[in-house]
Design a protein around this motif. Structure first.
Motif, PDB file in Angstrom:
ATOM      1  N   UNK A 242       0.811  -1.212   0.000  1.00 29.59           N
ATOM      2  CA  UNK A 242       0.000   0.000   0.000  1.00 29.59           C
ATOM      3  C   UNK A 242       0.842   1.259   0.000  1.00 29.59           C
ATOM      4  N   UNK A 243       1.920   1.275   0.785  1.00 27.74           N
ATOM      5  CA  UNK A 243       2.788   2.446   0.839  1.00 27.74           C
ATOM      6  C   UNK A 243       3.461   2.702  -0.507  1.00 27.74           C
ATOM      7  N   UNK A 244       3.865   1.623  -1.185  1.00 27.42           N
ATOM      8  CA  UNK A 244       4.468   1.795  -2.502  1.00 27.42           C
ATOM      9  C   UNK A 244       3.453   2.385  -3.490  1.00 27.42           C
ATOM     10  N   UNK A 245       2.218   1.923  -3.405  1.00 25.14           N
ATOM     11  CA  UNK A 245       1.194   2.439  -4.313  1.00 25.14           C
ATOM     12  C   UNK A 245       0.895   3.913  -4.054  1.00 25.14           C
ATOM     13  N   UNK A 246       1.017   4.335  -2.790  1.00 26.10           N
ATOM     14  CA  UNK A 246       0.807   5.751  -2.479  1.00 26.10           C
ATOM     15  C   UNK A 246       1.777   6.630  -3.258  1.00 26.10           C
ATOM     16  N   UNK A 247       3.008   6.158  -3.418  1.00 26.63           N
ATOM     17  CA  UNK A 247       4.008   6.938  -4.152  1.00 26.63           C
ATOM     18  C   UNK A 247       3.585   7.179  -5.592  1.00 26.63           C
ATOM     19  N   UNK A 248       2.854   6.234  -6.182  1.00 24.48           N
ATOM     20  CA  UNK A 248       2.397   6.395  -7.557  1.00 24.48           C
ATOM     21  C   UNK A 248       1.324   7.469  -7.674  1.00 24.48           C
ATOM     22  N   UNK A 249       0.667   7.794  -6.550  1.00 27.16           N
ATOM     23  CA  UNK A 249      -0.381   8.817  -6.571  1.00 27.16           C
ATOM     24  C   UNK A 249       0.155  10.200  -6.246  1.00 27.16           C
ATOM     25  N   UNK A 250       1.440  10.280  -5.904  1.00 27.19           N
ATOM     26  CA  UNK A 250       2.002  11.579  -5.505  1.00 27.19           C
ATOM     27  C   UNK A 250       3.154  12.032  -6.398  1.00 27.19           C
ATOM     28  N   UNK A 251       4.052  11.127  -6.722  1.00 32.61           N
ATOM     29  CA  UNK A 251       5.253  11.522  -7.454  1.00 32.61           C
ATOM     30  C   UNK A 251       5.178  11.092  -8.913  1.00 32.61           C
TER      31      UNK A 251
ATOM     32  N   UNK B 193       7.465  10.176 -10.970  1.00 31.63           N
ATOM     33  CA  UNK B 193       8.290   8.990 -11.222  1.00 31.63           C
ATOM     34  C   UNK B 193       8.666   8.388  -9.864  1.00 31.63           C
ATOM     35  N   UNK B 194       7.861   7.446  -9.354  1.00 30.01           N
ATOM     36  CA  UNK B 194       8.144   6.872  -8.028  1.00 30.01           C
ATOM     37  C   UNK B 194       9.484   6.141  -7.960  1.00 30.01           C
ATOM     38  N   UNK B 195       9.839   5.420  -9.026  1.00 27.84           N
ATOM     39  CA  UNK B 195      11.100   4.683  -9.046  1.00 27.84           C
ATOM     40  C   UNK B 195      11.859   5.045 -10.315  1.00 27.84           C
ATOM     41  N   UNK B 196      12.935   5.816 -10.190  1.00 30.91           N
ATOM     42  CA  UNK B 196      13.699   6.236 -11.377  1.00 30.91           C
ATOM     43  C   UNK B 196      14.265   5.070 -12.186  1.00 30.91           C
ATOM     44  N   UNK B 197      14.345   3.878 -11.593  1.00 35.18           N
ATOM     45  CA  UNK B 197      14.805   2.721 -12.360  1.00 35.18           C
ATOM     46  C   UNK B 197      13.806   2.347 -13.450  1.00 35.18           C
ATOM     47  N   UNK B 198      12.576   2.708 -13.225  1.00 37.31           N
ATOM     48  CA  UNK B 198      11.509   2.371 -14.171  1.00 37.31           C
ATOM     49  C   UNK B 198      10.686   3.622 -14.471  1.00 37.31           C
ATOM     50  N   UNK B 199      11.239   4.553 -15.241  1.00 37.88           N
ATOM     51  CA  UNK B 199      10.545   5.825 -15.494  1.00 37.88           C
ATOM     52  C   UNK B 199       9.204   5.652 -16.193  1.00 37.88           C
ATOM     53  N   UNK B 200       8.987   4.514 -16.835  1.00 40.57           N
ATOM     54  CA  UNK B 200       7.719   4.261 -17.510  1.00 40.57           C
ATOM     55  C   UNK B 200       6.620   3.838 -16.542  1.00 40.57           C
ATOM     56  N   UNK B 201       7.004   3.410 -15.337  1.00 37.95           N
ATOM     57  CA  UNK B 201       6.032   2.912 -14.361  1.00 37.95           C
ATOM     58  C   UNK B 201       5.440   4.086 -13.594  1.00 37.95           C
TER      59      UNK B 201
ATOM     60  N   UNK C 209       7.545   5.024  -0.678  1.00 32.14           N
ATOM     61  CA  UNK C 209       8.067   3.945  -1.517  1.00 32.14           C
ATOM     62  C   UNK C 209       9.236   3.272  -0.806  1.00 32.14           C
ATOM     63  N   UNK C 210      10.109   4.078  -0.216  1.00 30.52           N
ATOM     64  CA  UNK C 210      11.259   3.546   0.522  1.00 30.52           C
ATOM     65  C   UNK C 210      10.803   2.689   1.692  1.00 30.52           C
ATOM     66  N   UNK C 211       9.888   3.233   2.501  1.00 27.87           N
ATOM     67  CA  UNK C 211       9.402   2.491   3.665  1.00 27.87           C
ATOM     68  C   UNK C 211       8.699   1.215   3.226  1.00 27.87           C
ATOM     69  N   UNK C 212       7.913   1.302   2.149  1.00 31.05           N
ATOM     70  CA  UNK C 212       7.196   0.132   1.653  1.00 31.05           C
ATOM     71  C   UNK C 212       8.132  -0.967   1.187  1.00 31.05           C
ATOM     72  N   UNK C 213       9.169  -0.601   0.439  1.00 33.22           N
ATOM     73  CA  UNK C 213      10.119  -1.595  -0.055  1.00 33.22           C
ATOM     74  C   UNK C 213      10.868  -2.256   1.094  1.00 33.22           C
TER      75      UNK C 213
END
Length: 212
Positions: free
Chosen positions: A36-45, A47-55, A77-81
């Motif tokens: 859930x915490x990782x998904x929150x990053x997708x609603x705010x930033x 590019x949540x993970x610069x390794x995958x700019x398309x995600x 995202x960090x806390x979630x991972x």
């Protein structure tokens, strides 16, 4: 049949000491919270993970805020991972808790599947993971030796991770065959593969006490 199934589950459940049983249960919830915490990053930033700019998600679905980052990644995202990393062994312990009495259940859930996971993650990080620069201490990894590779990109640590995974495979075979020296292999793999090696370490400590 239902009563037999219930008794069987309870019997298997008691294989874990109280503290490890509690970790297993809480760890499963931790995996859900981490997701859930990782998904929150997708609603705010953007590019949540610069390794995958398309995600990412369309801008119309994002909230009008952006989280601060810890190194390359947003805070949630960090806390979630990292929650996933420290709770991931709970998946194997939960399988052992439920199916540990089944034929080969101990070897499969406590050593075999963690070994497969380590081999898979190590291969992914070595070959497929788009590495960010500069390397950072915050790079997520499922074992300490893998973290040394992901935080430095020094190939020696990746090679060490592959060797530890091989030790896990050997340990699985020894446990299946109940060969002398299995206890030392369990303890070695469990320690070297921490935190992913926690199930194997538990089995090794338990077996050492039995042997003693």
């Amino acid at each position: 049949m239902a009563g037999f199934s219930s008794l069987r589950h309870q019997s298997t459940h008691r294989q874990l000491p109280e503290w490890l049983d509690r970790y297993t249960t809480l760890g499963l919830y931790g995996l859900l919270v981490g997701t859930g915490l990782c998904l929150v990053a997708f609603l705010t930033n953007p590019v949540p993970d610069p390794s995958f700019p398309w995600a990412t998600v369309p801008e119309t679905l994002r909230l009008p805020i952006a989280q601060p980052r810890i190194e390359h990644w947003p805070v949630t995202y960090t806390v979630g991972i990292w929650l996933w990393i420290f709770c991931f062994p709970a998946l194997f312990l939960a399988g052992y808790r439920r199916y540990g009495n089944v034929n080969r259940g101990k070897a499969v859930w406590l050593v075999g599947l963690p070994t497969v996971a380590m081999l898979g993650w190590t291969t992914y990080c070595r070959v497929f993971w788009p590495k960010l620069h500069p390397p950072t201490w915050n790079a997520p990894a499922y074992t300490f030796v893998c973290w040394l590779y992901c935080s430095t990109y020094d190939i020696i640590w990746s090679n060490a991770a592959f060797l530890i995974a091989v030790l896990g495979a050997v340990t699985t075979i020894l446990l299946l065959q109940r060969t002398r020296g299995t206890t030392y292999a369990l303890l070695g793999f469990g320690i070297l593969a921490l935190p992913l090696g926690l199930p194997a370490l538990y089995k090794g400590v338990r077996q050492a006490r039995t042997d003693g």
